[in-house]
Design a protein around this motif. Structure first.
Motif, PDB file in Angstrom:
ATOM      1  N   ASN A   3       1.242  -1.532  -0.272  1.00 58.07           N
ATOM      2  CA  ASN A   3       0.020   0.311   0.007  1.00 58.07           C
ATOM      3  C   ASN A   3       0.470   1.449   0.470  1.00 58.07           C
ATOM      4  N   LYS A   4       0.116   2.542  -0.525  1.00 60.47           N
ATOM      5  CA  LYS A   4       1.563   3.241  -0.767  1.00 60.47           C
ATOM      6  C   LYS A   4       0.953   4.078   0.983  1.00 60.47           C
ATOM      7  N   ILE A   5       2.391   4.318   1.391  1.00 57.33           N
ATOM      8  CA  ILE A   5       2.940   4.697   2.734  1.00 57.33           C
ATOM      9  C   ILE A   5       3.482   6.653   2.755  1.00 57.33           C
ATOM     10  N   GLU A   6       2.298   6.689   3.561  1.00 60.95           N
ATOM     11  CA  GLU A   6       2.879   8.148   3.358  1.00 60.95           C
ATOM     12  C   GLU A   6       3.721   8.667   5.245  1.00 60.95           C
ATOM     13  N   LEU A   7       4.720   9.331   4.937  1.00 60.95           N
ATOM     14  CA  LEU A   7       5.275   9.671   6.867  1.00 60.95           C
ATOM     15  C   LEU A   7       4.857  10.853   6.822  1.00 60.95           C
ATOM     16  N   MET A   8       4.597  10.813   8.148  1.00 59.48           N
ATOM     17  CA  MET A   8       4.821  12.381   8.499  1.00 59.48           C
ATOM     18  C   MET A   8       6.476  12.447  10.132  1.00 59.48           C
ATOM     19  N   GLY A   9       7.594  13.244   9.873  1.00 54.70           N
ATOM     20  CA  GLY A   9       7.862  12.706  10.680  1.00 54.70           C
ATOM     21  C   GLY A   9       8.744  13.986  11.844  1.00 54.70           C
ATOM     22  N   ALA A  10       8.706  13.708  12.610  1.00 52.31           N
ATOM     23  CA  ALA A  10       9.733  14.731  14.012  1.00 52.31           C
ATOM     24  C   ALA A  10      10.112  15.779  13.697  1.00 52.31           C
ATOM     25  N   GLY A  11      10.625  16.327  12.490  1.00 47.76           N
ATOM     26  CA  GLY A  11      10.957  17.312  12.689  1.00 47.76           C
ATOM     27  C   GLY A  11      12.291  16.623  11.162  1.00 47.76           C
ATOM     28  N   ARG A  12      12.814  17.697  10.194  1.00 45.77           N
ATOM     29  CA  ARG A  12      13.297  17.829   9.887  1.00 45.77           C
ATOM     30  C   ARG A  12      15.027  17.926   9.771  1.00 45.77           C
ATOM     31  N   THR A  13      15.411  17.125   9.767  1.00 43.39           N
ATOM     32  CA  THR A  13      16.856  17.161   9.597  1.00 43.39           C
ATOM     33  C   THR A  13      17.489  17.522   8.467  1.00 43.39           C
ATOM     34  N   ASP A  14      18.957  18.395   8.659  1.00 44.01           N
ATOM     35  CA  ASP A  14      18.820  18.675   7.477  1.00 44.01           C
ATOM     36  C   ASP A  14      19.947  17.466   5.949  1.00 44.01           C
ATOM     37  N   ALA A  15      21.131  18.443   5.178  1.00 41.35           N
ATOM     38  CA  ALA A  15      21.803  16.640   4.269  1.00 41.35           C
ATOM     39  C   ALA A  15      22.875  16.415   5.536  1.00 41.35           C
ATOM     40  N   GLY A  16      23.599  14.927   5.488  1.00 43.53           N
ATOM     41  CA  GLY A  16      24.409  15.143   6.514  1.00 43.53           C
ATOM     42  C   GLY A  16      24.253  14.393   7.823  1.00 43.53           C
ATOM     43  N   VAL A  17      22.951  15.468   8.743  1.00 42.25           N
ATOM     44  CA  VAL A  17      23.212  15.005  10.143  1.00 42.25           C
ATOM     45  C   VAL A  17      22.432  14.051   9.729  1.00 42.25           C
ATOM     46  N   HIS A  18      22.660  13.397  11.434  1.00 39.06           N
ATOM     47  CA  HIS A  18      22.531  12.258  11.714  1.00 39.06           C
ATOM     48  C   HIS A  18      21.282  11.699  12.647  1.00 39.06           C
ATOM     49  N   ALA A  19      20.350  10.450  12.887  1.00 35.42           N
ATOM     50  CA  ALA A  19      19.871  11.005  14.470  1.00 35.42           C
ATOM     51  C   ALA A  19      19.634   9.100  14.922  1.00 35.42           C
ATOM     52  N   LYS A  20      19.835   9.483  16.280  1.00 36.47           N
ATOM     53  CA  LYS A  20      20.219   8.529  17.208  1.00 36.47           C
ATOM     54  C   LYS A  20      18.179   7.799  17.512  1.00 36.47           C
ATOM     55  N   GLN A  21      17.677   9.257  17.404  1.00 37.50           N
ATOM     56  CA  GLN A  21      16.110   8.770  17.320  1.00 37.50           C
ATOM     57  C   GLN A  21      15.729   9.657  16.868  1.00 37.50           C
ATOM     58  N   LEU A  22      14.832   9.623  15.808  1.00 36.42           N
ATOM     59  CA  LEU A  22      13.211   9.868  15.222  1.00 36.42           C
ATOM     60  C   LEU A  22      12.573   9.353  15.240  1.00 36.42           C
ATOM     61  N   PHE A  23      11.178  10.012  15.346  1.00 34.98           N
ATOM     62  CA  PHE A  23      10.002   9.173  15.406  1.00 34.98           C
ATOM     63  C   PHE A  23       9.287   9.905  13.759  1.00 34.98           C
ATOM     64  N   ALA A  24       8.449   8.727  13.643  1.00 36.39           N
ATOM     65  CA  ALA A  24       7.757   9.597  11.925  1.00 36.39           C
ATOM     66  C   ALA A  24       6.421   8.874  12.766  1.00 36.39           C
ATOM     67  N   HIS A  25       4.709   8.905  12.187  1.00 42.35           N
ATOM     68  CA  HIS A  25       4.309   8.419  11.984  1.00 42.35           C
ATOM     69  C   HIS A  25       2.960   8.123  10.754  1.00 42.35           C
ATOM     70  N   PHE A  26       2.190   6.785  10.507  1.00 43.76           N
ATOM     71  CA  PHE A  26       1.654   6.865   9.382  1.00 43.76           C
ATOM     72  C   PHE A  26       0.125   6.508   9.689  1.00 43.76           C
ATOM     73  N   ASP A  27      -0.276   6.169   8.635  1.00 41.43           N
ATOM     74  CA  ASP A  27      -1.286   5.778   9.235  1.00 41.43           C
ATOM     75  C   ASP A  27      -1.855   4.602   8.185  1.00 41.43           C
ATOM     76  N   PHE A  28      -2.941   3.531   8.480  1.00 42.69           N
ATOM     77  CA  PHE A  28      -2.781   1.662   7.973  1.00 42.69           C
ATOM     78  C   PHE A  28      -4.419   1.332   8.144  1.00 42.69           C
ATOM     79  N   GLU A  29      -4.915   1.312   7.237  1.00 40.22           N
ATOM     80  CA  GLU A  29      -6.804   0.575   7.865  1.00 40.22           C
ATOM     81  C   GLU A  29      -6.236  -0.624   8.781  1.00 40.22           C
ATOM     82  N   ASP A  30      -5.512  -1.515   8.761  1.00 42.32           N
ATOM     83  CA  ASP A  30      -6.035  -3.049   9.201  1.00 42.32           C
ATOM     84  C   ASP A  30      -5.031  -3.115  10.446  1.00 42.32           C
TER      85      ASP A  30
END
Length: 247
Positions: A40-67
């Motif tokens: 299914n086509k999944i679209e994510l909404m992230g907690a924020g926008r890290t710039d090019a080359g930046v790392h993340a030890k923890q990032l959250f995003a959400h997505f919706d799914f019917e089941d």
């Protein structure tokens, strides 16, 4: 149904979190993997926008799914499918109104700096050969806790509606191999942490006095602050949410 996904990544090979027209991003890579595995086509909404080359030890995003989703199994399959520089930590169901970006109440970053040449930190820390006065840098960082308007550290031509942020913590800690700048706030502006570190380095290199930080903050002018340090030393380390997002 809404799901949160917690991930970490090493950002060298990506043009930041957000999808870009002609560059590979973390969001695009993860959305394509989820869409393939879930058929299914999944679209994510992230907690924020890290710039090019930046790392993340923890990032959250959400997505919706019917089941309903077998979250541990999806995590296992995703980690097998994704490249080695992206890892999924957990996937869990949240309330349908929960929002990865707008519900976050605090975010923390680290900036890594080394003063001895090391092949092991060439892609993960900023190298400064000259001596630094970390005591002066920490004195200057205290001014950050006393201000709310950080327009002077915001990327130019940004579309934000307010430059107000509440910084809770800003301090350098010195280890055996590297120095790490720790900063926590309710929100951050684009390029803000890298501009803050660049400004503190001007003080640490004794090019500017400690009190110069106060001048920069009061100016509300990006050109008055120091240059932005390289992205490779920056890590998003924690995103905090209220317990109310959980089911």
């Amino acid at each position: 149904m809404r799901f949160f996904i917690e991930l970490s990544y090493f950002g060298k090979g990506y043009h930041g979190w957000q999808r870009q027209p002609n560059a590979v991003s973390i969001q695009q890579t993860l959305e394509e993997a989820l869409s393939t595995l879930m058929r299914n086509k999944i679209e994510l909404m992230g907690a924020g926008r890290t710039d090019a080359g930046v790392h993340a030890k923890q990032l959250f995003a959400h997505f919706d799914f019917e089941d309903a989703i077998d979250c541990p199994e999806l995590k296992r399959r995703l980690n097998a499918f994704l490249p080695e520089d992206i890892a999924i930590q957990q996937i869990f169901e949240v309330g349908v109104e929960a929002h990865a970006r707008f519900d976050a109440i605090a975010r923390s970053y680290e900036y890594w700096l080394v003063q001895d040449k090391s092949p092991f930190y060439k892609d993960s820390a900023h190298f400064i050969r000259e001596p630094l006065d970390f005591e002066a840098m920490n004195k200057a960082a205290i001014y950050l806790l006393e201000h709310r308007d950080f327009e002077c550290f915001s990327k130019s031509n940004t579309d934000v509606k307010t430059y107000l942020c509440n910084i809770e913590n800003a301090v350098w800690r010195i280890g055996d191999e590297k120095a790490v700048f720790h900063i926590t706030a309710d929100r951050f502006l684009r390029n803000m942490v890298r501009a803050i570190v660049g400004t503190l380095l001007e003080i640490g290199l004794k090019r500017k006095p400690v009190e110069w930080m106060q001048h920069v903050l009061q100016s509300k002018d990006r050109s008055e602050a120091g240059v932005s340090v390289p992205a490779k030393g920056l890590y998003l380390t924690q995103v905090v949410y209220p317990d109310s997002i959980h089911i």
